[in-house]
Design a protein around this motif. Structure first.
Motif, PDB file in Angstrom:
ATOM      1  N   VAL A   1       0.838  -1.196   0.000  1.00 51.10           N
ATOM      2  CA  VAL A   1       0.000   0.000   0.000  1.00 51.10           C
ATOM      3  C   VAL A   1       0.877   1.252   0.000  1.00 51.10           C
ATOM      4  CG1 VAL A   1      -1.688   1.309   1.351  1.00 51.10           C
ATOM      5  CG2 VAL A   1      -1.931  -1.172   1.115  1.00 51.10           C
ATOM      6  N   THR A   2       1.884   1.267   0.860  1.00 49.53           N
ATOM      7  CA  THR A   2       2.799   2.414   0.927  1.00 49.53           C
ATOM      8  C   THR A   2       3.535   2.580  -0.401  1.00 49.53           C
ATOM      9  OG1 THR A   2       3.079   2.133   3.302  1.00 49.53           O
ATOM     10  CG2 THR A   2       4.766   3.425   2.156  1.00 49.53           C
ATOM     11  N   ALA A   3       4.028   1.483  -0.958  1.00 52.36           N
ATOM     12  CA  ALA A   3       4.755   1.547  -2.233  1.00 52.36           C
ATOM     13  C   ALA A   3       3.833   2.038  -3.351  1.00 52.36           C
ATOM     14  CB  ALA A   3       5.346   0.186  -2.575  1.00 52.36           C
ATOM     15  N   ALA A   4       2.589   1.574  -3.363  1.00 55.92           N
ATOM     16  CA  ALA A   4       1.639   2.018  -4.388  1.00 55.92           C
ATOM     17  C   ALA A   4       1.367   3.517  -4.250  1.00 55.92           C
ATOM     18  CB  ALA A   4       0.344   1.226  -4.277  1.00 55.92           C
ATOM     19  N   ALA A   5       1.278   4.010  -3.010  1.00 52.10           N
ATOM     20  CA  ALA A   5       1.069   5.449  -2.789  1.00 52.10           C
ATOM     21  C   ALA A   5       2.269   6.251  -3.270  1.00 52.10           C
ATOM     22  CB  ALA A   5       0.795   5.715  -1.311  1.00 52.10           C
ATOM     23  N   ILE A   6       3.477   5.744  -2.995  1.00 52.71           N
ATOM     24  CA  ILE A   6       4.700   6.408  -3.468  1.00 52.71           C
ATOM     25  C   ILE A   6       4.703   6.438  -4.996  1.00 52.71           C
ATOM     26  CG2 ILE A   6       7.218   6.176  -3.654  1.00 52.71           C
ATOM     27  CD1 ILE A   6       7.137   5.117  -0.710  1.00 52.71           C
ATOM     28  N   ALA A   7       4.389   5.310  -5.617  1.00 53.63           N
ATOM     29  CA  ALA A   7       4.371   5.228  -7.079  1.00 53.63           C
ATOM     30  C   ALA A   7       3.346   6.197  -7.668  1.00 53.63           C
ATOM     31  CB  ALA A   7       4.079   3.798  -7.521  1.00 53.63           C
ATOM     32  N   ALA A   8       2.169   6.284  -7.051  1.00 57.06           N
ATOM     33  CA  ALA A   8       1.129   7.188  -7.547  1.00 57.06           C
ATOM     34  C   ALA A   8       1.580   8.644  -7.462  1.00 57.06           C
ATOM     35  CB  ALA A   8      -0.161   6.974  -6.758  1.00 57.06           C
ATOM     36  N   ARG A   9       2.212   9.002  -6.361  1.00 51.07           N
ATOM     37  CA  ARG A   9       2.675  10.382  -6.187  1.00 51.07           C
ATOM     38  C   ARG A   9       3.797  10.716  -7.172  1.00 51.07           C
ATOM     39  NH1 ARG A   9       3.874  11.521  -0.106  1.00 51.07           N
ATOM     40  NH2 ARG A   9       4.268  13.605  -0.946  1.00 51.07           N
ATOM     41  N   LEU A  10       4.709   9.759  -7.406  1.00 52.44           N
ATOM     42  CA  LEU A  10       5.776   9.985  -8.384  1.00 52.44           C
ATOM     43  C   LEU A  10       5.200  10.102  -9.787  1.00 52.44           C
ATOM     44  CD1 LEU A  10       8.560   7.576  -7.067  1.00 52.44           C
ATOM     45  CD2 LEU A  10       8.532  10.082  -6.939  1.00 52.44           C
ATOM     46  N   SER A  11       4.197   9.286 -10.095  1.00 54.30           N
ATOM     47  CA  SER A  11       3.536   9.364 -11.402  1.00 54.30           C
ATOM     48  C   SER A  11       2.865  10.722 -11.588  1.00 54.30           C
ATOM     49  CB  SER A  11       2.513   8.243 -11.552  1.00 54.30           C
ATOM     50  OG  SER A  11       3.159   6.994 -11.623  1.00 54.30           O
ATOM     51  N   ALA A  12       2.272  11.242 -10.502  1.00 49.83           N
ATOM     52  CA  ALA A  12       1.621  12.548 -10.575  1.00 49.83           C
ATOM     53  C   ALA A  12       2.627  13.666 -10.868  1.00 49.83           C
ATOM     54  CB  ALA A  12       0.877  12.836  -9.267  1.00 49.83           C
ATOM     55  N   ILE A  13       3.866  13.463 -10.461  1.00 46.88           N
ATOM     56  CA  ILE A  13       4.933  14.431 -10.748  1.00 46.88           C
ATOM     57  C   ILE A  13       5.377  14.302 -12.205  1.00 46.88           C
ATOM     58  CG2 ILE A  13       7.324  15.073 -10.174  1.00 46.88           C
ATOM     59  CD1 ILE A  13       6.694  14.141  -7.286  1.00 46.88           C
ATOM     60  N   GLY A  14       5.057  13.165 -12.819  1.00 48.38           N
ATOM     61  CA  GLY A  14       5.408  12.947 -14.219  1.00 48.38           C
ATOM     62  C   GLY A  14       6.474  11.900 -14.447  1.00 48.38           C
ATOM     63  N   LEU A  15       6.804  11.125 -13.399  1.00 47.83           N
ATOM     64  CA  LEU A  15       7.821  10.085 -13.532  1.00 47.83           C
ATOM     65  C   LEU A  15       7.155   8.721 -13.746  1.00 47.83           C
ATOM     66  CD1 LEU A  15      10.213  11.097 -10.611  1.00 47.83           C
ATOM     67  CD2 LEU A  15      10.264  11.839 -12.997  1.00 47.83           C
ATOM     68  N   PRO A  16       7.499   8.021 -14.825  1.00 47.29           N
ATOM     69  CA  PRO A  16       6.963   6.672 -15.005  1.00 47.29           C
ATOM     70  C   PRO A  16       7.552   5.740 -13.941  1.00 47.29           C
ATOM     71  CG  PRO A  16       8.463   7.253 -16.803  1.00 47.29           C
ATOM     72  CD  PRO A  16       8.357   8.447 -15.902  1.00 47.29           C
ATOM     73  N   THR A  17       6.717   4.934 -13.308  1.00 49.32           N
ATOM     74  CA  THR A  17       7.175   4.101 -12.196  1.00 49.32           C
ATOM     75  C   THR A  17       6.879   2.629 -12.441  1.00 49.32           C
ATOM     76  OG1 THR A  17       5.097   4.323 -11.008  1.00 49.32           O
ATOM     77  CG2 THR A  17       6.790   5.945 -10.516  1.00 49.32           C
ATOM     78  N   ARG A  18       7.562   1.792 -11.667  1.00 48.98           N
ATOM     79  CA  ARG A  18       7.272   0.352 -11.622  1.00 48.98           C
ATOM     80  C   ARG A  18       7.417  -0.097 -10.170  1.00 48.98           C
ATOM     81  NH1 ARG A  18      11.519   1.467 -14.524  1.00 48.98           N
ATOM     82  NH2 ARG A  18      13.582   0.840 -13.854  1.00 48.98           N
ATOM     83  N   VAL A  19       6.524  -0.983  -9.745  1.00 47.28           N
ATOM     84  CA  VAL A  19       6.516  -1.497  -8.373  1.00 47.28           C
ATOM     85  C   VAL A  19       6.785  -2.992  -8.442  1.00 47.28           C
ATOM     86  CG1 VAL A  19       5.121  -1.821  -6.290  1.00 47.28           C
ATOM     87  CG2 VAL A  19       4.840   0.249  -7.659  1.00 47.28           C
ATOM     88  N   GLU A  20       7.663  -3.475  -7.571  1.00 50.93           N
ATOM     89  CA  GLU A  20       7.992  -4.902  -7.518  1.00 50.93           C
ATOM     90  C   GLU A  20       7.935  -5.398  -6.082  1.00 50.93           C
ATOM     91  OE1 GLU A  20      11.632  -6.000  -9.435  1.00 50.93           O
ATOM     92  OE2 GLU A  20      11.183  -4.831 -11.227  1.00 50.93           O
ATOM     93  N   GLU A  21       7.333  -6.576  -5.912  1.00 49.64           N
ATOM     94  CA  GLU A  21       7.285  -7.230  -4.606  1.00 49.64           C
ATOM     95  C   GLU A  21       8.495  -8.160  -4.476  1.00 49.64           C
ATOM     96  OE1 GLU A  21       5.108  -6.952  -2.072  1.00 49.64           O
ATOM     97  OE2 GLU A  21       3.906  -5.461  -3.117  1.00 49.64           O
ATOM     98  N   HIS A  22       9.147  -8.115  -3.337  1.00 49.25           N
ATOM     99  CA  HIS A  22      10.262  -9.003  -3.024  1.00 49.25           C
ATOM    100  C   HIS A  22       9.946  -9.689  -1.704  1.00 49.25           C
ATOM    101  CE1 HIS A  22      12.718  -7.146  -6.185  1.00 49.25           C
ATOM    102  NE2 HIS A  22      12.135  -6.013  -5.799  1.00 49.25           N
ATOM    103  N   THR A  23      10.776 -10.608  -1.270  1.00 49.65           N
ATOM    104  CA  THR A  23      10.519 -11.364  -0.051  1.00 49.65           C
ATOM    105  C   THR A  23      10.382 -10.473   1.163  1.00 49.65           C
ATOM    106  OG1 THR A  23      11.772 -13.196  -0.971  1.00 49.65           O
ATOM    107  CG2 THR A  23      11.362 -13.238   1.397  1.00 49.65           C
TER     108      THR A  23
END
Length: 92
Positions: A6-28
């Motif tokens: 959830v936190t990572a998705a919020a970070i990604a959404a905020r970065l996208s709103a700034i105009g940066l293309p993002t990718r989120v990956e789950e790790h162990t």
């Protein structure tokens, strides 16, 4: 979705709103967000980016002449506090 997701998705959404293309990956043990940062990013946008990644447990910037600049942020997943959560030899 775990809290780290959830936190990572919020970070990604905020970065996208700034105009940066993002990718989120789950790790162990953590969830990561990566974003390509253009050379033309304004100082004001950099301040916004730093405010966003400050929500992560760790963050950094990889800059190479071949791949440009990649911003990364990592959010730790919660580790159970009882039992053998990490397996044999796991240290906290």
């Amino acid at each position: 979705m775990p809290a780290s997701g959830v936190t990572a998705a919020a970070i990604a959404a905020r970065l996208s709103a700034i105009g940066l293309p993002t990718r989120v990956e789950e790790h162990t043990r953590f969830t990561t967000v990566e974003a390509e940062v253009p050379e033309t990013l304004s100082a004001e946008s950099w301040r916004e980016v730093l405010d966003v990644v400050a929500e992560a447990d760790r963050f950094g910037l990889l800059a190479t002449s071949l791949n440009g600049r990649t911003l990364w942020a990592a959010v730790r997943k919660t580790v159970p506090t009882t039992g053998d959560a990490g397996g044999p030899g796991y240290q906290r």
